[in-house]
Design a protein around this motif. Structure first.
Motif, PDB file in Angstrom:
ATOM      1  N   ALA A  56       0.832  -1.210   0.000  1.00  0.00           N
ATOM      2  CA  ALA A  56       0.000   0.000   0.000  1.00  0.00           C
ATOM      3  C   ALA A  56       0.864   1.257   0.000  1.00  0.00           C
ATOM      4  CB  ALA A  56      -0.927  -0.008   1.214  1.00  0.00           C
ATOM      5  N   ALA A  57       1.895   1.272   0.831  1.00  0.00           N
ATOM      6  CA  ALA A  57       2.767   2.451   0.907  1.00  0.00           C
ATOM      7  C   ALA A  57       3.487   2.675  -0.413  1.00  0.00           C
ATOM      8  CB  ALA A  57       3.769   2.291   2.044  1.00  0.00           C
ATOM      9  N   GLN A  58       3.956   1.607  -1.032  1.00  0.00           N
ATOM     10  CA  GLN A  58       4.687   1.761  -2.287  1.00  0.00           C
ATOM     11  C   GLN A  58       3.782   2.157  -3.442  1.00  0.00           C
ATOM     12  OE1 GLN A  58       7.000  -1.918  -2.475  1.00  0.00           O
ATOM     13  NE2 GLN A  58       8.750  -0.836  -1.629  1.00  0.00           N
ATOM     14  N   SER A  59       2.491   1.878  -3.316  1.00  0.00           N
ATOM     15  CA  SER A  59       1.554   2.302  -4.361  1.00  0.00           C
ATOM     16  C   SER A  59       1.040   3.714  -4.113  1.00  0.00           C
ATOM     17  CB  SER A  59       0.382   1.322  -4.457  1.00  0.00           C
ATOM     18  OG  SER A  59      -0.446   1.430  -3.319  1.00  0.00           O
ATOM     19  N   GLY A  60       1.484   4.347  -3.013  1.00  0.00           N
ATOM     20  CA  GLY A  60       1.084   5.721  -2.723  1.00  0.00           C
ATOM     21  C   GLY A  60      -0.211   5.842  -1.953  1.00  0.00           C
ATOM     22  N   SER A  61      -0.744   4.730  -1.476  1.00  0.00           N
ATOM     23  CA  SER A  61      -1.995   4.744  -0.711  1.00  0.00           C
ATOM     24  C   SER A  61      -1.814   3.985   0.589  1.00  0.00           C
ATOM     25  CB  SER A  61      -3.119   4.083  -1.526  1.00  0.00           C
ATOM     26  OG  SER A  61      -3.316   4.747  -2.731  1.00  0.00           O
ATOM     27  N   PRO A  62      -1.188   4.618   1.586  1.00  0.00           N
ATOM     28  CA  PRO A  62      -0.953   3.897   2.841  1.00  0.00           C
ATOM     29  C   PRO A  62      -2.256   3.379   3.435  1.00  0.00           C
ATOM     30  CG  PRO A  62      -0.494   6.237   3.099  1.00  0.00           C
ATOM     31  CD  PRO A  62      -0.768   6.004   1.652  1.00  0.00           C
ATOM     32  N   VAL A  63      -2.171   2.261   4.101  1.00  0.00           N
ATOM     33  CA  VAL A  63      -3.346   1.555   4.591  1.00  0.00           C
ATOM     34  C   VAL A  63      -3.708   2.022   6.007  1.00  0.00           C
ATOM     35  CG1 VAL A  63      -2.046  -0.414   5.527  1.00  0.00           C
ATOM     36  CG2 VAL A  63      -4.365  -0.752   4.755  1.00  0.00           C
TER      37      VAL A  63
END
Length: 171
Positions: A56-63
């Motif tokens: 999630a963090a690497q896709s720019g959308s932290p969980v």
């Protein structure tokens, strides 16, 4: 999406092959996750959560903890305990974000990123090569199929979550 009775439908060899392939991929992916847990020194559920947090963090959308609980099929309390363990291990931190600072997200630490990157460098070569060697047109077809399969599984999961207890076998 058309409703199909899975038990009474006649399946083609290709359809059966696809379902077997999805099952085999799910099992192989699950085994990779168990190896990640050993690699990182974590229980399997913690490694699965860490993978979701890193992805999630690497896709720019932290969980958020709530989203992580849904993804993991856990209660919010159980995920809170899991996040506490990952924090104590030095793999994640909680951050308050947004204007009102009420929204909490979970982010991986540099230690977690380094460990998962080393794991993927060691264990991900074959998977990465398989994706890179697949022609773009084929990737688009596979991606569309996987999106449909994910939507179908999500719809089934929602129906199962919302099903009254009287419809269950143990009721």
């Amino acid at each position: 999406m058309t409703s199909v009775n899975a038990l009474s439908t006649s399946w083609s060899d290709d359809e059966v092959g696809v379902m077997h392939g999805l099952r085999d991929w799910a099992m192989a992916s699950d085994e990779l996750n168990r190896h990640l847990s050993t690699w990182m020194g974590l229980p399997v559920s913690d490694a699965e959560a860490l993978g979701q947090i890193v992805w999630a963090a690497q896709s720019g959308s932290p969980v958020s903890p709530a989203l992580l609980a849904r993804q993991m099929g856990m209660t919010s309390g159980a995920v809170s305990v899991l996040i506490d363990r990952l924090e104590r291990a030095g793999y994640v931190t909680r951050h308050r974000e947004g204007d009102d600072r009420r929204r909490v997200v979970v982010r991986p630490t540099a230690t977690a990123l380094e460990g998962t990157e080393r794991f993927l460098g060691f264990a991900g070569a074959e998977v990465a090569a398989a994706v890179r060697e697949t022609p773009d047109a084929e990737l688009r077809v596979i991606r569309a199929f996987l999106e449909r399969m994910t939507q179908a599984a999500s719809a089934a999961n929602t129906r199962l979550r919302d099903a009254p207890a009287s419809t269950r076998i143990d009721a």
